[in-house]
Design a protein around this motif. Structure first.
Motif, PDB file in Angstrom:
ATOM      1  N   PHE A   1     105.174 148.074 122.769  1.00 51.40           N
ATOM      2  CA  PHE A   1     104.311 147.228 122.478  1.00 51.40           C
ATOM      3  C   PHE A   1     103.514 147.628 122.022  1.00 51.40           C
ATOM      4  CE2 PHE A   1     107.056 143.249 124.084  1.00 51.40           C
ATOM      5  CZ  PHE A   1     107.599 142.968 122.620  1.00 51.40           C
ATOM      6  N   ASP A   2     102.485 147.196 122.305  1.00 53.00           N
ATOM      7  CA  ASP A   2     101.063 147.774 122.501  1.00 53.00           C
ATOM      8  C   ASP A   2     100.220 148.932 123.459  1.00 53.00           C
ATOM      9  OD1 ASP A   2     100.991 147.278 119.753  1.00 53.00           O
ATOM     10  OD2 ASP A   2      99.419 145.409 120.438  1.00 53.00           O
TER      11      ASP A   2
ATOM     12  N   ASP B   1     103.317 132.866 124.220  1.00 49.56           N
ATOM     13  CA  ASP B   1     103.094 133.807 122.613  1.00 49.56           C
ATOM     14  C   ASP B   1     103.207 133.056 121.653  1.00 49.56           C
ATOM     15  OD1 ASP B   1     103.268 136.334 124.698  1.00 49.56           O
ATOM     16  OD2 ASP B   1     105.657 135.780 124.356  1.00 49.56           O
TER      17      ASP B   1
ATOM     18  N   ALA C   1     104.042 134.237 115.863  1.00 46.63           N
ATOM     19  CA  ALA C   1     103.761 136.216 115.063  1.00 46.63           C
ATOM     20  C   ALA C   1     104.535 136.539 115.958  1.00 46.63           C
ATOM     21  CB  ALA C   1     103.057 136.518 114.410  1.00 46.63           C
ATOM     22  N   ILE C   2     103.996 136.667 117.730  1.00 49.29           N
ATOM     23  CA  ILE C   2     104.896 137.257 118.638  1.00 49.29           C
ATOM     24  C   ILE C   2     106.314 137.802 119.137  1.00 49.29           C
ATOM     25  CG2 ILE C   2     104.302 138.321 121.093  1.00 49.29           C
ATOM     26  CD1 ILE C   2     101.544 137.433 120.162  1.00 49.29           C
TER      27      ILE C   2
ATOM     28  N   GLN D   1     107.793 136.036 116.761  1.00 50.01           N
ATOM     29  CA  GLN D   1     108.962 137.034 116.000  1.00 50.01           C
ATOM     30  C   GLN D   1     109.280 138.432 115.787  1.00 50.01           C
ATOM     31  OE1 GLN D   1     111.237 134.849 113.542  1.00 50.01           O
ATOM     32  NE2 GLN D   1     110.658 133.172 114.909  1.00 50.01           N
ATOM     33  N   ARG D   2     108.210 138.630 116.309  1.00 47.99           N
ATOM     34  CA  ARG D   2     108.229 140.612 116.673  1.00 47.99           C
ATOM     35  C   ARG D   2     108.797 140.797 117.900  1.00 47.99           C
ATOM     36  NH1 ARG D   2     103.425 144.022 118.498  1.00 47.99           N
ATOM     37  NH2 ARG D   2     103.293 143.679 120.374  1.00 47.99           N
ATOM     38  N   ARG D   3     108.910 139.897 119.008  1.00 48.57           N
ATOM     39  CA  ARG D   3     109.850 140.088 120.502  1.00 48.57           C
ATOM     40  C   ARG D   3     111.596 140.467 120.065  1.00 48.57           C
ATOM     41  NH1 ARG D   3     107.227 141.298 124.440  1.00 48.57           N
ATOM     42  NH2 ARG D   3     104.864 139.523 125.027  1.00 48.57           N
TER      43      ARG D   3
ATOM     44  N   ARG E   1     112.723 140.380 116.386  1.00 47.35           N
ATOM     45  CA  ARG E   1     113.479 141.746 116.219  1.00 47.35           C
ATOM     46  C   ARG E   1     113.314 143.273 117.228  1.00 47.35           C
ATOM     47  NH1 ARG E   1     108.630 139.589 112.850  1.00 47.35           N
ATOM     48  NH2 ARG E   1     107.683 141.982 113.564  1.00 47.35           N
ATOM     49  N   ASP E   2     112.689 142.778 118.211  1.00 44.94           N
ATOM     50  CA  ASP E   2     112.510 144.244 119.164  1.00 44.94           C
ATOM     51  C   ASP E   2     114.264 143.950 119.983  1.00 44.94           C
ATOM     52  OD1 ASP E   2     110.615 145.577 117.899  1.00 44.94           O
ATOM     53  OD2 ASP E   2     108.917 144.877 120.180  1.00 44.94           O
TER      54      ASP E   2
END
Length: 207
Positions: free
Chosen positions: A78-79, A141, A144-145, A147-149, A151-152
């Motif tokens: 992630f970041d 979370d 949005a977070i 959904q990103r998790r 996808r990852d």
């Protein structure tokens, strides 16, 4: 006297698969297993303690350790950056304890290059729906977070063929038992048993 060195394990899983809970249960039932405390540049979550859950550090300090080749592996997830200290891992292994690296597939690839004898385990959820439910159930979370998790996670799960063992975390107790069987079977390998019981084996075959 136990003079055997420990075994290095790599355990990977997508976020929400239950990896941390499984490893906590494993260690409660199986002595001599340590989880390497990683360094990270991310901020602590509620309840996390420095030196217990992670070694929390700055980006500048992390980059200095990279330059000093202090990490067995490191990666950007992630970041944030995550890394495992070579010195800490080697010290625990030399003391005869098994060491678990909780790392992603990128870190696992690096560790295999430096420690080809490492045993690798990948943990999967029973379904995509179960994974999303677990991530939402954390309550930590934003959507949005999450959904990103998700996808990852699908990208991460595509790397399961690179691992020695695969565990599906559907029934928790079954998954813990399966995880423990891997550790116990590794400890019974002839080479490790020979190190651990050298005096006994010598007496048995020479008496």
């Amino acid at each position: 006297m136990n003079t055997a060195t420990g075994q290095l394990y790599i355990v990977s899983a997508p976020s929400g698969a239950g990896k941390s809970s499984l490893l906590q249960a494993l260690r409660a039932h199986l002595p001599g297993v340590d989880v390497a405390v990683s360094h990270t540049t991310r901020q602590p979550r509620p309840g996390e303690q420095d030196g217990v859950h992670y070694h929390f550090t700055t980006v500048k300090a992390f980059q200095q350790q990279i330059a000093a080749d202090a990490f067995l592996e490191y990666a950007q997830v992630f970041d944030n950056f995550y890394g495992t200290s070579k010195q800490a891992v080697n010290g625990v292994l030399a003391a005869g304890h098994d060491v678990i690296l909780e790392i992603d597939w990128q870190g696992a690839q690096l560790v295999r290059q430096r420690a080809p004898d490492a045993v690798s385990i990948f943990i999967l959820p029973p379904s995509v729906a179960a994974l999303q439910e677990r991530l939402q159930g954390r309550g930590q979370d934003s959507e949005a977070i999450i959904q990103r998790r998700m996808r990852d996670a699908q990208s991460d799960m595509a790397h399961y063929p690179e691992y020695d063992y695969l565990i599906i975390n559907d029934d928790f107790e079954t998954a813990v038992a399966e995880l423990g069987s891997i550790f116990r079977s590794q400890r019974l390998q002839r080479e490790r048993q020979t190190q651990r019981h050298a005096a006994l084996l010598d007496a048995l075959v020479t008496s």
